[in-house]
Scaffold this motif. Sequence first.
Motif: not given
Length: 165
Positions: A61-87
Motif C-alpha cells: 500500500d506504500c512505497w518510496v516514489g523518489k529520493t533526492t540527495l539533501v547532503d552527503s549523509s541525508s536523503v529526502k524520500a517521497h513516501v506514497k501510499c494508496d491509503v493513509e498509513s503510519t509506517v
Amino acid sequence: TCGGNGVYCGGKSAGTCWCDSLCTSHGDCCSDYTEKCAQPTVQPTNPATTLAPTTAAVFDDCWVGKTTLVDSSSVKAHVKCDVESTVTIKYGLNGVYDLVKENVEVVATSKKGKKPPKIHELVILDGLECGGLVYEGVLVDTYSGAVSLPFQISSGTCRRKALRG
C-alpha cells in the motif's frame, strides 16, 4: 518497462504500462514487471535488527516514489501510499537495517484544484555514510507489521573540509 533496477516499481512507468501490485488485476503491467518488481520480502540477517515475522502479505500500500540527495549523509524520500498509513522506515547497508525513522504519518493532502488528494509524505533519512554508498530500506506497516519490497537510496560523495592554517 519498469526501468533499470526497477526504478518505476510501485507506480507508473515512463510509458503507458504500470509497475505496481495492481497492474496484474488491471492487466496493464509492463513486460518486465515480474522480473524487476515482484520480489520476495528481504529479511536482514542481524538478529538485533531482524524484522518481526508476519503472516500478512507483502506491504504494497506504500512505497518510496523518489529520493533526492539533501547532503552527503541525508536523503529526502517521497513516501506514497494508496491509503493513509503510519509506517516505520528501516534502512542500512548489507541487509542490516540499523537506521530507523519511526511513526511516519502518510496522510492525504490536496492542493487547490487538484483532485483526488495525494497521500504522501516527504521524509528526511539521515545518518548515511558519505561516499556514494547504496543503502537498502523497507517500509514496515506500524499496525500489521507487514514489510514492503526493498528500495534503494544512495549517499552523497565525501567532501574535504578546508584546512585552516
